[in-house]
Scaffold this motif. Structure first.
Motif, PDB file in Angstrom:
ATOM      1  N   ALA A 218     -48.113 -26.598 -29.947  1.00  0.00           N
ATOM      2  CA  ALA A 218     -48.394 -27.673 -30.904  1.00  0.00           C
ATOM      3  C   ALA A 218     -48.344 -27.165 -32.343  1.00  0.00           C
ATOM      4  O   ALA A 218     -47.843 -27.858 -33.239  1.00  0.00           O
ATOM      5  N   THR A 219     -48.841 -25.972 -32.569  1.00  0.00           N
ATOM      6  CA  THR A 219     -48.821 -25.392 -33.916  1.00  0.00           C
ATOM      7  C   THR A 219     -47.389 -25.116 -34.358  1.00  0.00           C
ATOM      8  O   THR A 219     -47.007 -25.422 -35.497  1.00  0.00           O
ATOM      9  N   ILE A 220     -46.580 -24.568 -33.461  1.00  0.00           N
ATOM     10  CA  ILE A 220     -45.168 -24.316 -33.787  1.00  0.00           C
ATOM     11  C   ILE A 220     -44.456 -25.632 -34.059  1.00  0.00           C
ATOM     12  O   ILE A 220     -43.719 -25.764 -35.040  1.00  0.00           O
ATOM     13  N   ARG A 221     -44.675 -26.608 -33.201  1.00  0.00           N
ATOM     14  CA  ARG A 221     -44.021 -27.910 -33.355  1.00  0.00           C
ATOM     15  C   ARG A 221     -44.400 -28.564 -34.686  1.00  0.00           C
ATOM     16  O   ARG A 221     -43.551 -29.134 -35.373  1.00  0.00           O
ATOM     17  N   ALA A 222     -45.656 -28.460 -35.080  1.00  0.00           N
ATOM     18  CA  ALA A 222     -46.094 -29.032 -36.358  1.00  0.00           C
ATOM     19  C   ALA A 222     -45.462 -28.305 -37.539  1.00  0.00           C
ATOM     20  O   ALA A 222     -45.130 -28.919 -38.553  1.00  0.00           O
ATOM     21  N   ALA A 223     -45.287 -26.999 -37.416  1.00  0.00           N
ATOM     22  CA  ALA A 223     -44.696 -26.205 -38.499  1.00  0.00           C
ATOM     23  C   ALA A 223     -43.178 -26.365 -38.574  1.00  0.00           C
ATOM     24  O   ALA A 223     -42.586 -26.128 -39.629  1.00  0.00           O
TER      25      ALA A 223
ATOM     26  N   PRO B 248     -56.630 -16.354 -29.557  1.00  0.00           N
ATOM     27  CA  PRO B 248     -55.252 -16.619 -29.974  1.00  0.00           C
ATOM     28  C   PRO B 248     -54.957 -16.163 -31.406  1.00  0.00           C
ATOM     29  O   PRO B 248     -55.872 -15.905 -32.188  1.00  0.00           O
ATOM     30  N   ILE B 249     -53.683 -16.068 -31.698  1.00  0.00           N
ATOM     31  CA  ILE B 249     -53.257 -15.813 -33.072  1.00  0.00           C
ATOM     32  C   ILE B 249     -53.696 -17.026 -33.893  1.00  0.00           C
ATOM     33  O   ILE B 249     -53.481 -18.169 -33.472  1.00  0.00           O
ATOM     34  N   PRO B 250     -54.313 -16.831 -35.040  1.00  0.00           N
ATOM     35  CA  PRO B 250     -54.776 -17.983 -35.840  1.00  0.00           C
ATOM     36  C   PRO B 250     -53.616 -18.944 -36.172  1.00  0.00           C
ATOM     37  O   PRO B 250     -52.497 -18.509 -36.464  1.00  0.00           O
ATOM     38  N   ASP B 251     -53.921 -20.231 -36.120  1.00  0.00           N
ATOM     39  CA  ASP B 251     -52.905 -21.255 -36.388  1.00  0.00           C
ATOM     40  C   ASP B 251     -52.227 -21.045 -37.739  1.00  0.00           C
ATOM     41  O   ASP B 251     -51.012 -21.206 -37.858  1.00  0.00           O
ATOM     42  N   ALA B 252     -53.005 -20.687 -38.755  1.00  0.00           N
ATOM     43  CA  ALA B 252     -52.423 -20.491 -40.092  1.00  0.00           C
ATOM     44  C   ALA B 252     -51.396 -19.359 -40.084  1.00  0.00           C
ATOM     45  O   ALA B 252     -50.350 -19.465 -40.737  1.00  0.00           O
TER      46      ALA B 252
ATOM     47  N   VAL C  11     -49.637 -18.393 -37.409  1.00  0.00           N
ATOM     48  CA  VAL C  11     -48.485 -18.903 -36.652  1.00  0.00           C
ATOM     49  C   VAL C  11     -47.609 -19.761 -37.563  1.00  0.00           C
ATOM     50  O   VAL C  11     -46.376 -19.623 -37.562  1.00  0.00           O
ATOM     51  N   ARG C  12     -48.222 -20.610 -38.378  1.00  0.00           N
ATOM     52  CA  ARG C  12     -47.434 -21.444 -39.308  1.00  0.00           C
ATOM     53  C   ARG C  12     -46.650 -20.570 -40.288  1.00  0.00           C
ATOM     54  O   ARG C  12     -45.489 -20.857 -40.594  1.00  0.00           O
TER      55      ARG C  12
END
Length: 121
Positions: A27-32, A98-102, A104-105
């Motif tokens: 979801a994070t990748i898709r949003a970015a 997990p790797i932090p969302d920020a 990953v973005r």
């Protein structure tokens, strides 16, 4: 695991904890990268941007991994990636850490910029 036909097939075959971690990462990748497309590559979920490899990810017995496969990512975010870096473009993490969302973005943004520079787009 047999080669999954889709990302959903891949994720549905995982234990709950790994599946939840990878669904969040997805979801994070898709949003970015909302224009990126999903596929299965090398028997794991991957994203492509402008038809070129963006990132992939997978679950293993004792960890999960994100594969940006990019020297530029490692150079741009080296210090932040240090706790996850295991060599040659592989970032390893635990499902419950997990790797932090920020971060990953930032990784995805760097990969998008790298692809744009390589394709002239």
């Amino acid at each position: 695991m047999a080669t999954p036909a889709s990302v959903e097939d891949y994720l549905s075959a995982l234990p709950q904890e790994s599946r939840a971690a990878l669904e969040r990462l997805r979801a994070t990748i898709r949003a970015a990268a909302p224009e990126a497309t999903e596929t299965i590559s090398y028997q794991m979920p991957a994203f492509k941007n402008q038809g070129r490899f963006l990132v992939s990810y997978a679950a293993f017995k004792d960890h999960c991994s994100l594969f940006p496969a990019s020297k530029a990512v490692m150079e741009a975010h080296g210090e932040a990636l240090r706790p996850y870096f295991t060599g040659k473009g592989t970032l390893r993490f635990l499902a419950d850490k997990p790797i932090p969302d920020a971060l990953v973005r930032k990784i995805v943004k760097t990969r998008i910029e790298e692809i744009a520079a390589a394709t002239g787009r």
